[in-house]
Design a protein around this motif. Structure first.
Motif, mmCIF file in Angstrom:
data_model
loop_
_atom_site.group_PDB
_atom_site.id
_atom_site.type_symbol
_atom_site.label_atom_id
_atom_site.label_comp_id
_atom_site.label_asym_id
_atom_site.label_seq_id
_atom_site.Cartn_x
_atom_site.Cartn_y
_atom_site.Cartn_z
ATOM 1 N N SER A 33 0.851 -7.302 10.918
ATOM 2 C CA SER A 33 -0.001 -7.180 12.094
ATOM 3 C C SER A 33 -0.131 -5.725 12.517
ATOM 4 C CB SER A 33 0.608 -7.992 13.242
ATOM 5 O OG SER A 33 -0.168 -7.890 14.398
ATOM 6 N N GLN A 66 -12.336 -20.410 9.139
ATOM 7 C CA GLN A 66 -12.000 -21.639 9.853
ATOM 8 C C GLN A 66 -12.416 -21.586 11.321
ATOM 9 O OE1 GLN A 66 -10.524 -24.185 7.945
ATOM 10 N NE2 GLN A 66 -11.140 -22.686 6.410
ATOM 11 N N ASP A 68 -14.819 -19.010 14.032
ATOM 12 C CA ASP A 68 -15.732 -17.876 14.079
ATOM 13 C C ASP A 68 -16.401 -17.865 15.449
ATOM 14 O OD1 ASP A 68 -17.539 -15.881 13.550
ATOM 15 O OD2 ASP A 68 -18.605 -16.958 11.976
ATOM 16 N N THR A 74 -13.696 -13.067 17.505
ATOM 17 C CA THR A 74 -12.574 -13.573 16.723
ATOM 18 C C THR A 74 -13.066 -14.233 15.448
ATOM 19 O OG1 THR A 74 -11.312 -14.029 18.738
ATOM 20 C CG2 THR A 74 -10.596 -15.154 16.745
ATOM 21 N N ILE A 76 -11.078 -16.215 12.125
ATOM 22 C CA ILE A 76 -9.846 -16.655 11.486
ATOM 23 C C ILE A 76 -10.215 -17.322 10.172
ATOM 24 C CG2 ILE A 76 -7.792 -18.123 11.641
ATOM 25 C CD1 ILE A 76 -8.027 -17.891 14.710
ATOM 26 N N ASN A 78 -8.683 -18.781 6.178
ATOM 27 C CA ASN A 78 -7.595 -19.132 5.269
ATOM 28 C C ASN A 78 -8.022 -18.743 3.867
ATOM 29 O OD1 ASN A 78 -5.870 -20.268 7.206
ATOM 30 N ND2 ASN A 78 -6.952 -22.210 7.112
ATOM 31 N N THR A 95 -3.322 -16.863 6.079
ATOM 32 C CA THR A 95 -4.281 -16.917 7.179
ATOM 33 C C THR A 95 -4.491 -15.498 7.665
ATOM 34 O OG1 THR A 95 -3.565 -19.130 7.839
ATOM 35 C CG2 THR A 95 -4.745 -17.826 9.492
ATOM 36 N N SER A 97 -6.281 -13.448 10.679
ATOM 37 C CA SER A 97 -6.913 -13.497 12.008
ATOM 38 C C SER A 97 -7.359 -12.095 12.378
ATOM 39 C CB SER A 97 -5.925 -13.990 13.064
ATOM 40 O OG SER A 97 -5.426 -15.254 12.731
ATOM 41 N N GLN A 99 -9.300 -10.000 15.549
ATOM 42 C CA GLN A 99 -9.798 -10.021 16.924
ATOM 43 C C GLN A 99 -10.376 -8.645 17.217
ATOM 44 O OE1 GLN A 99 -5.943 -11.091 18.598
ATOM 45 N NE2 GLN A 99 -6.873 -12.980 19.339
ATOM 46 N N TYR A 107 -5.450 -7.193 13.502
ATOM 47 C CA TYR A 107 -5.357 -8.169 12.420
ATOM 48 C C TYR A 107 -3.958 -8.744 12.383
ATOM 49 C CZ TYR A 107 -2.868 -4.765 9.456
ATOM 50 O OH TYR A 107 -1.957 -3.879 8.941
ATOM 51 N N GLU A 108 -3.885 -9.991 11.937
ATOM 52 C CA GLU A 108 -2.609 -10.652 11.680
ATOM 53 C C GLU A 108 -2.756 -11.455 10.403
ATOM 54 O OE1 GLU A 108 -1.306 -13.145 14.899
ATOM 55 O OE2 GLU A 108 -0.406 -11.457 15.956
#
Length: 183
Positions: A33, A66, A68, A74, A76, A78, A95, A97, A99, A107-108
């Motif tokens: 992250s 998955q 939007d 955001t 996300i 997979n 995954t 993510s 933002q 990011y994560e």
């Protein structure tokens, strides 16, 4: 004595960087992250660039994404990427993510899991294993806490793959666009 202490303090980051353990959050979950500043770019522009990155990076962005939300800024997704380790073909599930806010994004990368036929002679050896489970196995480490060479190869390949993914979207989100290109 003072010089020795200063030398040790100066070298401390090198010893910690050389560790072979993935980054974990406070709950023990493996998470990559970062908040990345991107001066002069709006939330909307960052979002648009990220959508374009998903479309060009994955075979089907629609299958990967998955969640939007343009309004919330955001995305996300997979994803799955390949790891080539000698004769062994591995898949890494994750995954991602993203933002967005004006001038920055976060990011994560979480939910990392490995899948592959580690040992073809064992039925079910290609089951999906979470990174947390994989790195928590006592077989991964020697008695002194050092990662065993066989597992270090997997760790290095996974870390390289993750770093490549991070650098790819960082590059796409921070690239400057020439306004004089005639389009």
């Amino acid at each position: 004595m003072k010089r020795l202490i200063l030398l040790l303090l100066a070298l401390l980051p090198l010893f910690s960087f050389a560790q072979s353990t993935p980054p974990r959050d406070e709950s023990g979950k493996i998470v990559y992250s970062e908040v990345v500043p991107v001066e002069g770019l709006s939330q909307q522009e960052l979002y648009s660039r990220a959508r374009a990155w998903f479309a060009t990076t994955f075979n089907s962005a629609n299958d990967v994404i998955q969640m939007d939300s343009k309004e919330e800024g955001t995305i996300i997704g997979n994803g799955i990427t390949d790891l080539d380790i000698g004769n062994s073909k591995q898949k890494v599930h994750f995954t991602l993510s993203l933002q967005f806010k004006d001038g920055r994004y976060k990011y994560e990368i979480t939910n990392i899991a490995y899948q592959g036929n580690y040992n073809p002679s064992i039925p079910g050896a290609d089951r999906k294993v979470s990174a947390e489970e994989f790195y928590s196995s006592p077989n991964v480490y020697k008695k002194n806490g050092e990662m065993r060479p066989t597992y270090k190869v997997y760790y290095d390949a996974g870390n390289t793959s993750t770093t490549r993914l991070i650098n790819s979207f960082k590059s796409a989100l921070s690239a400057t666009v020439s306004k004089g290109d005639g389009w």
